[in-house]
Design an enzyme around this catalytic site. Structure first.
Site, PDB file in Angstrom:
ATOM      1  N   LYS A 112       0.843  -1.201   0.000  1.00  0.00           N
ATOM      2  CA  LYS A 112       0.000   0.000   0.000  1.00  0.00           C
ATOM      3  C   LYS A 112       0.879   1.252   0.000  1.00  0.00           C
ATOM      4  O   LYS A 112       0.647   2.207  -0.742  1.00  0.00           O
ATOM      5  CB  LYS A 112      -0.888  -0.028   1.250  1.00  0.00           C
ATOM      6  CG  LYS A 112      -2.108   0.853   1.166  1.00  0.00           C
ATOM      7  CD  LYS A 112      -2.903   0.825   2.441  1.00  0.00           C
ATOM      8  CE  LYS A 112      -3.902  -0.302   2.518  1.00  0.00           C
ATOM      9  NZ  LYS A 112      -4.655  -0.308   3.781  1.00  0.00           N
ATOM     10  N   PHE A 149     -31.383  10.585   1.861  1.00  0.00           N
ATOM     11  CA  PHE A 149     -31.278   9.312   2.583  1.00  0.00           C
ATOM     12  C   PHE A 149     -32.620   8.634   2.789  1.00  0.00           C
ATOM     13  O   PHE A 149     -32.816   7.863   3.715  1.00  0.00           O
ATOM     14  CB  PHE A 149     -30.509   9.486   3.903  1.00  0.00           C
ATOM     15  CG  PHE A 149     -29.074   9.037   3.752  1.00  0.00           C
ATOM     16  CD1 PHE A 149     -28.212   9.724   2.927  1.00  0.00           C
ATOM     17  CD2 PHE A 149     -28.603   7.903   4.400  1.00  0.00           C
ATOM     18  CE1 PHE A 149     -26.911   9.284   2.719  1.00  0.00           C
ATOM     19  CE2 PHE A 149     -27.309   7.458   4.212  1.00  0.00           C
ATOM     20  CZ  PHE A 149     -26.455   8.162   3.369  1.00  0.00           C
ATOM     21  N   CYS A 156     -19.049   0.674   6.821  1.00  0.00           N
ATOM     22  CA  CYS A 156     -19.322   1.591   7.940  1.00  0.00           C
ATOM     23  C   CYS A 156     -20.688   1.382   8.583  1.00  0.00           C
ATOM     24  O   CYS A 156     -20.770   0.941   9.730  1.00  0.00           O
ATOM     25  CB  CYS A 156     -19.180   3.027   7.467  1.00  0.00           C
ATOM     26  SG  CYS A 156     -17.530   3.365   6.828  1.00  0.00           S
ATOM     27  N   LYS A 214     -22.077   0.649  -3.220  1.00  0.00           N
ATOM     28  CA  LYS A 214     -22.728   1.862  -3.723  1.00  0.00           C
ATOM     29  C   LYS A 214     -21.964   2.315  -4.965  1.00  0.00           C
ATOM     30  O   LYS A 214     -20.832   1.862  -5.192  1.00  0.00           O
ATOM     31  CB  LYS A 214     -22.748   2.957  -2.660  1.00  0.00           C
ATOM     32  CG  LYS A 214     -21.376   3.493  -2.288  1.00  0.00           C
ATOM     33  CD  LYS A 214     -21.477   4.456  -1.125  1.00  0.00           C
ATOM     34  CE  LYS A 214     -20.973   5.810  -1.436  1.00  0.00           C
ATOM     35  NZ  LYS A 214     -21.037   6.732  -0.320  1.00  0.00           N
ATOM     36  N   ARG A 253     -17.371  -4.388   0.638  1.00  0.00           N
ATOM     37  CA  ARG A 253     -17.625  -4.867   1.998  1.00  0.00           C
ATOM     38  C   ARG A 253     -19.126  -4.836   2.288  1.00  0.00           C
ATOM     39  O   ARG A 253     -19.789  -3.831   2.068  1.00  0.00           O
ATOM     40  CB  ARG A 253     -16.866  -4.000   3.014  1.00  0.00           C
ATOM     41  CG  ARG A 253     -15.369  -4.255   3.012  1.00  0.00           C
ATOM     42  CD  ARG A 253     -14.660  -3.308   3.947  1.00  0.00           C
ATOM     43  NE  ARG A 253     -14.720  -1.934   3.471  1.00  0.00           N
ATOM     44  CZ  ARG A 253     -14.287  -0.889   4.164  1.00  0.00           C
ATOM     45  NH1 ARG A 253     -13.773  -1.049   5.372  1.00  0.00           N
ATOM     46  NH2 ARG A 253     -14.370   0.333   3.661  1.00  0.00           N
TER      47      ARG A 253
HETATM   48  C1  UGA Z   1     -21.256   6.443   5.632  1.00  0.00           C
HETATM   49  C2  UGA Z   1     -21.759   7.813   6.096  1.00  0.00           C
HETATM   50  O1  UGA Z   1     -22.682   8.337   5.144  1.00  0.00           O
HETATM   51  C3  UGA Z   1     -20.594   8.790   6.262  1.00  0.00           C
HETATM   52  O2  UGA Z   1     -21.066  10.032   6.759  1.00  0.00           O
HETATM   53  C4  UGA Z   1     -19.591   8.178   7.228  1.00  0.00           C
HETATM   54  O3  UGA Z   1     -18.460   9.024   7.395  1.00  0.00           O
HETATM   55  C5  UGA Z   1     -19.117   6.835   6.698  1.00  0.00           C
HETATM   56  O4  UGA Z   1     -20.249   5.966   6.537  1.00  0.00           O
HETATM   57  C6  UGA Z   1     -18.149   6.246   7.683  1.00  0.00           C
HETATM   58  O5  UGA Z   1     -18.553   5.928   8.798  1.00  0.00           O
HETATM   59  O6  UGA Z   1     -16.959   6.230   7.391  1.00  0.00           O
HETATM   60  P1  UGA Z   1     -20.555   5.466   3.241  1.00  0.00           P
HETATM   61  O7  UGA Z   1     -20.465   4.135   3.922  1.00  0.00           O
HETATM   62  O8  UGA Z   1     -19.457   5.898   2.328  1.00  0.00           O
HETATM   63  O9  UGA Z   1     -20.681   6.632   4.343  1.00  0.00           O
HETATM   64  O10 UGA Z   1     -21.850   5.439   2.355  1.00  0.00           O
HETATM   65  P2  UGA Z   1     -23.304   6.091   2.367  1.00  0.00           P
HETATM   66  O11 UGA Z   1     -23.399   7.096   1.298  1.00  0.00           O
HETATM   67  O12 UGA Z   1     -23.700   6.495   3.729  1.00  0.00           O
HETATM   68  O13 UGA Z   1     -24.178   4.828   1.925  1.00  0.00           O
HETATM   69  C7  UGA Z   1     -24.225   3.676   2.752  1.00  0.00           C
HETATM   70  C8  UGA Z   1     -25.173   2.662   2.170  1.00  0.00           C
HETATM   71  O14 UGA Z   1     -26.510   3.108   2.289  1.00  0.00           O
HETATM   72  C9  UGA Z   1     -24.966   2.340   0.696  1.00  0.00           C
HETATM   73  O15 UGA Z   1     -25.049   0.927   0.542  1.00  0.00           O
HETATM   74  C10 UGA Z   1     -26.097   3.050   0.000  1.00  0.00           C
HETATM   75  O16 UGA Z   1     -26.485   2.407  -1.188  1.00  0.00           O
HETATM   76  C11 UGA Z   1     -27.184   2.947   1.048  1.00  0.00           C
HETATM   77  N1  UGA Z   1     -28.218   4.015   0.966  1.00  0.00           N
HETATM   78  C12 UGA Z   1     -27.872   5.312   1.156  1.00  0.00           C
HETATM   79  C13 UGA Z   1     -29.520   3.667   0.743  1.00  0.00           C
HETATM   80  O17 UGA Z   1     -29.870   2.470   0.587  1.00  0.00           O
HETATM   81  N2  UGA Z   1     -30.473   4.645   0.711  1.00  0.00           N
HETATM   82  C14 UGA Z   1     -30.163   5.956   0.892  1.00  0.00           C
HETATM   83  O18 UGA Z   1     -31.083   6.797   0.861  1.00  0.00           O
HETATM   84  C15 UGA Z   1     -28.831   6.284   1.116  1.00  0.00           C
END
Ligand code: UGA
Length: 453
Positions: free
Chosen positions: A47, A265, A276, A339, A346
């Protein structure tokens, strides 16, 4: 909370970022871009080698450019040497992972504890250690005591907590212009030191939130729990919609007009995955149990269950589309990443559904614009096809499971010419359902009324 209208003078620092995964790699590059001298430390030599040549071990839009620019300034380098990292810096950002433990819901603190135990004996002069990893509340206080006990510099080594809220896919933007900066400190002087370090970010007018250590850790736990709850709420409504013929997208639009609720969301579909939200939700519940307040978070267990049910529902609807029998059928799966704009697989809902169908005897052919290599490594039993249209060739059913923009651009008429049967499961509610129906597809979407072509 104070708005950072009284932004301190920027003070460039010598800093080490410990752990160069998503969080650390972006943070290290961003800090160098702001004007700091940065050493990124990681135990993983491959890495470090990649990052040193401006390449990232994962896909994150904009990060390669940010990294190259930062390296070109001469203010960023990477190392696998703790001694070098400790000698170089006065500020240490802790960015190591806290995955879910294999045998329980709790967070695995091996990397966090290991980093502190190795770093502390090397700290011979005053230092500020700043935790960014997502941890169970109470961790920071224990780490602070450990640092003081193990460091030659003793009480001159201070600890602050500065949770990270970046989203994969938007990591660069979220780091350089976050929607707030939260710092937990024992001593207001540590907050001032951090404000001077973040001055270029605070100048953009971001809310600057100074709290105690416990609150800072809880802010992160609470934020992710809330986001997960919001998603599961709308997916619970999707279950109601499926039982009544109502439309969850229209419902989300309607309730989202209420500014107190908001539309963001509330995208119903296959639910949340990634490194996460799922593990943070479970880690939060495990910590509440240790603290004797498990009832306060009992609802999060339901949030988790609703989320898992969506994956099973996707399998159920697919089976239905295949007239009750999956075995031997060719299933095209569009999406493997958890996503879009990420190659992270993961706890990916898409890959989970693909695997469940494979286990039921389907011939599953997967395409993802970026996550194929990683998916192939963990799920070698699935077939991976380089082109989305080819993945759909002769398919008995198509599943849209990760909402990449490129999938929205597929022409339903042309796609209809390569599949065996024009049947599609829309798992993310972003495709143009009307266009598919007009092209003669049987279109089934999670949480939406059944439309036959
Ligand atoms: C999430 C949080 O949004 C961040 O603020 C946080 O910093 C991060 O975790 C972390 O703890 O490091 P992330 O995991 O990158 O970020 O992705 P998100 O955009 O939150 O999406 C998470 C999941 O929820 C995805 O699988 C997405 O498809 C799903 N999702 C999101 C939905 O099914 N519906 C929604 O309306 C939004």
């Amino acid at each position: 909370m104070t708005k950072a209208n009284d932004v301190p003078v920027f003070t460039p620092r010598r800093m080490t970022v410990i752990g160069c995964g998503y969080l650390g790699a972006v943070h290290a590059a961003a800090m160098a871009t702001l004007g700091h001298d940065v050493v990124g430390f990681d135990l993983d030599a491959s890495k470090v080698e990649l990052l040193s040549t401006g390449r990232t071990p994962f896909y994150e839009p904009g990060l390669d450019d940010l990294l190259s620019e930062a390296l070109a300034t001469g203010r960023l380098r990477f190392t696998t040497s703790y001694a070098e990292a400790a000698e170089f810096a006065d500020v240490f950002f802790l960015c190591v992972g806290t995955p879910q433990k294999k045998d329980s819901n709790a967070a695995d603190m091996t990397y966090v504890n290991g980093a502190i135990d190795t770093l502390a004996p090397l700290l011979t002069r005053p230092a500020l250690v700043v935790g960014k990893s997502t941890v169970p509340v109470g961790t920071a206080e224990a780490l602070r005591d450990r640092l003081v006990a193990l460091s030659p510099a003793g009480v001159d080594v201070r600890l602050a907590w500065n949770p990270e809220f970046l989203r994969e896919g938007f990591a660069v933007k979220d780091t350089l212009s976050p929607d707030r900066v939260v710092v937990g400190v024992d001593d207001p002087a540590d907050a001032d030191e951090l404000a001077a370090l973040y001055a270029p970010v605070l100048e953009l007018g971001m809310p600057w939130v100074v709290v105690d250590l416990a609150t800072a850790q809880l802010v992160k736990n609470a934020a992710n729990a809330f986001l997960a709850t919001k998603i599961s709420f709308i997916n619970a409504m999707a279950e109601l919609c499926e039982a009544t013929g109502a439309d969850v997208v229209a419902l989300a639009d309607a309730i989202g007009h209420d500014a107190r609720i908001g539309r963001r969301f509330l995208h119903a579909g296959l639910g949340f995955g990634g490194g996460c939200l799922p593990k943070d939700l479970r880690g939060f519940m495990a910590r509440a149990e240790e603290l004797g307040v498990d009832q306060a978070l009992a609802f999060l267990s339901e949030v988790d269950d609703i989320n898992k049910r969506r994956r099973l529902r996707a399998v159920e609807v697919t089976t239905d589309l295949l007239d009750g029998d999956v075995s031997g059928k060719r299933v095209a799966v569009l999406g493997a990443a958890f996503k879009p704009d990420s190659d992270d697989i993961r706890d990916s809902p898409a890959l989970d559904v693909a695997t469940l169908l494979h286990d039921l005897g389907a011939e599953v052919r997967v395409h993802d614009p970026k996550a194929m290599d990683k998916a192939r490594e963990t799920r070698p039993e699935l077939t991976y096809i380089d082109d989305p249209v080819e993945a759909c060739r002769d398919a008995d059913v198509v599943l849209h499971l990760t909402e990449w923009a490129v999938f929205r651009e597929l022409d339903p008429v042309k796609l209809g010419e390569v599949v065996k049967h024009k049947r599609i499961l829309e798992g993310r509610n972003t495709l143009d359902s009307g266009a598919y129906v007009r092209a003669g597809w049987d279109f089934r979407a999670l949480g939406r009324p059944i439309i036959k072509g």
